[in-house]
Scaffold this motif. Structure first.
Motif, PDB file in Angstrom:
ATOM      1  N   PRO A 138     -66.389 -71.557   1.443  1.00  0.00           N
ATOM      2  CA  PRO A 138     -66.245 -72.891   0.853  1.00  0.00           C
ATOM      3  C   PRO A 138     -67.354 -73.145  -0.150  1.00  0.00           C
ATOM      4  CG  PRO A 138     -67.103 -73.045   3.088  1.00  0.00           C
ATOM      5  CD  PRO A 138     -66.709 -71.620   2.874  1.00  0.00           C
ATOM      6  N   THR A 141     -69.891 -78.160  -2.472  1.00  0.00           N
ATOM      7  CA  THR A 141     -69.357 -79.518  -2.396  1.00  0.00           C
ATOM      8  C   THR A 141     -68.579 -79.742  -1.101  1.00  0.00           C
ATOM      9  OG1 THR A 141     -69.193 -79.573  -4.801  1.00  0.00           O
ATOM     10  CG2 THR A 141     -67.930 -81.236  -3.565  1.00  0.00           C
ATOM     11  N   GLN A 142     -67.737 -78.706  -0.781  1.00  0.00           N
ATOM     12  CA  GLN A 142     -66.953 -78.836   0.450  1.00  0.00           C
ATOM     13  C   GLN A 142     -67.854 -78.875   1.683  1.00  0.00           C
ATOM     14  OE1 GLN A 142     -64.493 -75.369  -0.196  1.00  0.00           O
ATOM     15  NE2 GLN A 142     -62.692 -76.636  -0.710  1.00  0.00           N
ATOM     16  N   LEU A 143     -68.882 -78.052   1.702  1.00  0.00           N
ATOM     17  CA  LEU A 143     -69.806 -78.051   2.843  1.00  0.00           C
ATOM     18  C   LEU A 143     -70.497 -79.396   3.002  1.00  0.00           C
ATOM     19  CD1 LEU A 143     -71.493 -74.524   2.522  1.00  0.00           C
ATOM     20  CD2 LEU A 143     -70.041 -75.323   4.391  1.00  0.00           C
ATOM     21  N   SER A 156     -69.454 -82.295   1.963  1.00  0.00           N
ATOM     22  CA  SER A 156     -68.481 -83.323   2.355  1.00  0.00           C
ATOM     23  C   SER A 156     -68.201 -83.269   3.864  1.00  0.00           C
ATOM     24  CB  SER A 156     -67.179 -83.137   1.575  1.00  0.00           C
ATOM     25  OG  SER A 156     -67.397 -83.265   0.191  1.00  0.00           O
ATOM     26  N   THR A 157     -68.014 -82.041   4.362  1.00  0.00           N
ATOM     27  CA  THR A 157     -67.743 -81.880   5.797  1.00  0.00           C
ATOM     28  C   THR A 157     -68.928 -82.355   6.634  1.00  0.00           C
ATOM     29  OG1 THR A 157     -66.346 -79.959   5.315  1.00  0.00           O
ATOM     30  CG2 THR A 157     -67.110 -80.225   7.584  1.00  0.00           C
ATOM     31  N   LEU A 158     -70.145 -81.985   6.248  1.00  0.00           N
ATOM     32  CA  LEU A 158     -71.337 -82.388   6.963  1.00  0.00           C
ATOM     33  C   LEU A 158     -71.510 -83.902   6.951  1.00  0.00           C
ATOM     34  CD1 LEU A 158     -73.888 -81.557   8.481  1.00  0.00           C
ATOM     35  CD2 LEU A 158     -75.048 -81.320   6.263  1.00  0.00           C
ATOM     36  N   ALA A 201     -69.086 -86.105   6.718  1.00  0.00           N
ATOM     37  CA  ALA A 201     -68.072 -86.686   7.606  1.00  0.00           C
ATOM     38  C   ALA A 201     -68.506 -86.598   9.064  1.00  0.00           C
ATOM     39  CB  ALA A 201     -66.735 -85.972   7.384  1.00  0.00           C
ATOM     40  N   LEU A 202     -69.077 -85.440   9.443  1.00  0.00           N
ATOM     41  CA  LEU A 202     -69.533 -85.274  10.829  1.00  0.00           C
ATOM     42  C   LEU A 202     -70.684 -86.225  11.141  1.00  0.00           C
ATOM     43  CD1 LEU A 202     -69.429 -81.376  11.179  1.00  0.00           C
ATOM     44  CD2 LEU A 202     -67.886 -83.040  12.243  1.00  0.00           C
TER      45      LEU A 202
END
Length: 782
Positions: free
Chosen positions: A44, A47-49, A51-53, A55-56
């Motif tokens: 990934p 940016t994707q990393l 975004s996921t972090l 959200a968590l």
């Protein structure tokens, strides 16, 4: 031949070419495949990393924010206490005071180690202990708010997963503490007995007259000695004041008195022990509020919903207006609460009159608070002469005195002269003492407990073991039994009710006179001299019965005449004449009054009881939990046998008992156990109607609480209003059940024996006989 060779030459390169092409295809296919794999497992992007972090983290933040608003699971020992000094102090006490107590001397049989089962964990918000869950970590007690919230979430996730993915392997939690296993041990040095208080030199000098021969302190109105619990309350107050070292400590914004005498704060006798007991004395409910302040407090907090710390909502501290709004005057529990309050007020007045030092240093509110602590928290100790706990902390000069002789020297309502008649020797006797019992007194009570407490005479300790019937499971609150009490007694003495039908309900049908002897408090307090109603205390001599009769006549005889104004069974009222001419009807009425005087102050003759509706009810694990009801045994009838005997006495006519009713009652005066038995349908009909009449009078006293709105259950469970409603509604239910049952049975007798027009069935309800007809009985009986 040449042609064949050319053909062969041509064929050979072709095979090579084909082999090369195949190899090329294979290499090309492999490259293509590798290219596809690279596209499938592409990492990934940054940016994707991020975004996921994010959200968590957002989800975790939301969960942590809502964690404090989730109801705390039963197993949660740490939530929201690390910022509360009172809860931290309570937790420290629950974990250490008894559990980590070590004796000073290893050679003493009495000074044994304190013990708490390793599975026990403090529940400071509930002021008790629970059985820990398997995942409980003691280190979590010392962490901050964030970890506390994580614990809440972890436990809720565990509860939800257990519900969704339930397994049958629950053996690890089913028997966290097996039945019969030791749960807690409370050593003697941590206990505070009433015997310790009676050995207090200040108590002996100021109140028991043991130094200068002055008479011991007594209740002013009756001359009865005070109960030993009063001196235990004084002793506890002295210990608390002694710890202050003569300094005035402001308590909750109230002014406190400077000690006015060194005698009051001189605690050299108990100095080594006083500091040992300080954590317990500090954690006792301290309700230092006068009645007016308490009333104002409840007026203010009823609007804001807040409560002042330490304020314990015990009925004995309720303002008078609150008590009468919840329990109308002369109803059963109202009278019980009033008698306890009278006892405490009378004790305080007597103590203050006997000792100026006490009066100058202790206000009534403080004595009331500590006396309530003694009433609601002391446990019984059955001690014998061989009990080493009796000898512990005993003065050297009295070391060789027997326990019986020592207790006889303390003139209290339960010791002193009372022991002359009740105990002949100390060698085979067990003496009923009281003990303030730290930690044990913080366990809640239920008739069906999960632990059993026993006083161990060999070690002089209280041993608490898991019930032989039940094992303790993870998360269970420790539940003891204070004893078998009715709902009204639970509320009046201990300040709570079970609310699950596990205790009997009691009502008093002495509706026309005030009981002055046995008030439901036993020998703790009475409005009559003990010898006037208690056979153990009756003075010996020819004039004993005369003294008893005069004492009762002066206070109660006019009220007792009200029971004799119905003349049931007679078409015409029986008018007692002023002359001495014999008349068997008048003689029978006079004998009835004499028997009434004998039983007027015996509660058993006037009390009816409804057994437990749910005797197998399980105790709630949290006070806020609605109780889990057991097996309904509501078909069990009201126990009114002795009340029926009382009404048979009131309903007798000269034609009953084979026309020998006069001789029957005259002979009965010589027996202390006399009761009027069933003598046929007419007498039984009148007796049933008599009890039903008294039920109606008792029911009418509940006034507005009889209406549908008055019988509606309050919303707030376990509130003051809910507890009062539960007891009050139970009393009205007993009266209603008994009255309806007796009316139905009485009508059944009338139909069965065809006695509709019989004169012996005469019952007066709306119109009674004139009181003047019975007044001459007062002159004749005197």
């Amino acid at each position: 031949m040449a042609k064949k060779q050319r053909a062969g030459v041509a064929t050979t390169p072709s095979r090579v070419d084909r082999a090369r092409q195949a190899a090329t295809k294979r290499r090309g296919g492999a490259k293509k495949k590798n290219s596809n794999d690279t596209n499938s497992f592409r990492l990934p992007s940054t940016t994707q990393l991020l975004s996921t972090l994010a959200a968590l983290l957002a989800l975790a933040s939301v969960l942590l924010l809502i964690a404090p608003f989730l109801p705390a699971p039963t197993s949660n020992p740490v939530s929201s206490i690390n910022d509360n000094d009172e809860l931290l102090k309570t937790r420290d006490f629950l974990n250490n005071f008894v559990c980590n107590y070590k004796p000073k001397s290893s050679t003493s049989d009495v000074d044994v180690e304190g013990y708490c089962h390793p599975k026990l964990v403090a529940a400071p918000k509930e002021r008790t202990q629970r059985v820990a869950y398997d995942n409980y970590n003691p280190e979590s007690l010392h962490v901050g708010k964030i970890y506390s919230r994580i614990v809440i979430l972890q436990q809720w996730f565990q509860i939800i997963s257990n519900k969704l993915f339930a397994t049958t392997n629950t053996n690890s939690n089913a028997k966290a503490i097996p039945s019969g296993e030791l749960v807690m041990r409370l050593p003697r040095p941590l206990q505070i007995w009433d015997l310790d208080a009676l050995r207090d030199e200040f108590v002996q000098t100021e109140f028991l007259g043991m130094s200068d021969g002055t008479p011991p302190v007594t209740h002013r109105e009756t001359g009865n000695p005070l109960d030993s619990g009063a001196f235990l309350a004084v002793h506890l107050i002295r210990l608390k004041h002694g710890l202050r070292g003569g300094e005035c400590i402001d308590s909750d914004g109230q002014d406190c008195k400077q000690p006015s005498s060194s005698d009051w704060t001189n605690m050299k006798q108990y100095e080594p022990r006083m500091h040992l007991l300080q954590p317990y004395l500090d954690i006792l409910p301290a309700r230092h509020y006068d009645i007016d302040l308490l009333a104002r407090h409840y007026d203010a907090t009823s609007k804001s919903g807040s409560k002042t710390k330490h304020l314990h909502d015990h009925p004995l501290i309720w303002p008078k207006s609150t008590l009468e709004s919840l329990f109308p005057k002369y109803t059963h529990t109202h009278d019980l609460i009033v008698h306890y309050r009278r006892m405490i007020q009378s004790e305080y007045d007597a103590l203050g009159q006997a000792s100026k030092v006490f009066a100058q240093n202790v206000e009534f509110s403080e004595y009331l608070n500590m006396r309530v602590n003694v009433l609601s928290r002391a446990f019984g100790v059955s001690a014998s002469e061989n009990d080493k706990g009796v000898q512990w902390n005993k003065a050297k000069e009295a070391a060789h005195a027997s326990l019986l002789d020592e207790l006889k020297s303390y003139e209290t309502s339960n010791f002193g002269k009372y022991l002359d008649n009740s105990h002949q020797s100390s060698s085979d006797a067990a003496f009923r003492l009281r003990s303030m019992s730290p930690l044990l007194d913080m366990y809640n009570s239920h008739p069906n407990p999960n632990v059993i407490w026993r006083y161990n005479e060999k070690t002089s300790s209280f041993d608490i073991r898991a019930s032989n019937k039940l094992s303790l499971s993870s998360g269970d609150a420790i539940m003891v039994s204070y004893g078998k009490y009715t709902e009204g007694h639970l509320l009046a003495k201990f300040g709570y009710v079970n609310g699950d039908g596990s205790s009997p309900t009691e009502v008093n049908l002495a509706v026309f006179h005030r009981q002055l002897g046995d008030l439901g408090l036993g020998r703790q307090y009475s409005l009559l001299p003990f010898y006037a109603w208690d056979t153990v205390s009756s003075p010996k001599g020819e004039n004993a019965e005369l003294v008893k009769t005069k004492q009762v006549i002066e206070m109660q005889s006019k009220e007792l005449l009200r029971y004799l104004i119905f003349d049931d069974g007679y078409k015409e009222c029986v008018k007692v004449s002023d002359n001495d001419e014999y008349n068997q009807h008048e003689e029978l009425k006079l004998l009835k009054l004499q028997h009434l005087i004998r039983i007027a102050n015996h509660r058993d003759a006037w009390v009816v009881r409804l057994p437990e509706k749910f005797p197998n009810a399980k105790p709630p694990q949290r006070l806020s939990d609605r109780p889990e009801l057991g097996i309904d045994t509501s078909k069990v009838g009201v126990n009114a046998k002795k009340m029926l005997s009382t009404c048979r006495l009131l309903s007798l006519t000269v034609d009953d008992i084979g026309r020998g009713a006069v001789d029957y009652l005259r002979d009965g005066l010589s027996s202390d156990m006399f009761q009027v038995e069933n003598d046929g349908p007419t007498l039984e009909y009148r007796a049933m109607m008599c009890v039903a009449r008294m039920c109606g009078v008792a029911m009418s006293r509940y006034g507005e609480h009889l209406s549908p709105q008055g019988r509606q259950e309050p919303r707030e469970f376990r509130s003051r209003e809910w507890n009062a409603w539960y007891v009050r509604d139970g009393e009205m239910r007993v009266l209603g059940i008994l009255r309806q049952t007796l009316l139905a049975e009485a009508n059944k007798i009338k139909r069965q024996y065809n006695l509709r027009n019989d004169a012996a069935m005469t019952i007066r309800e709306s119109e009674t006989c004139p009181m003047d007809y019975s007044l001459p009985l007062l002159r004749k009986i005197s």
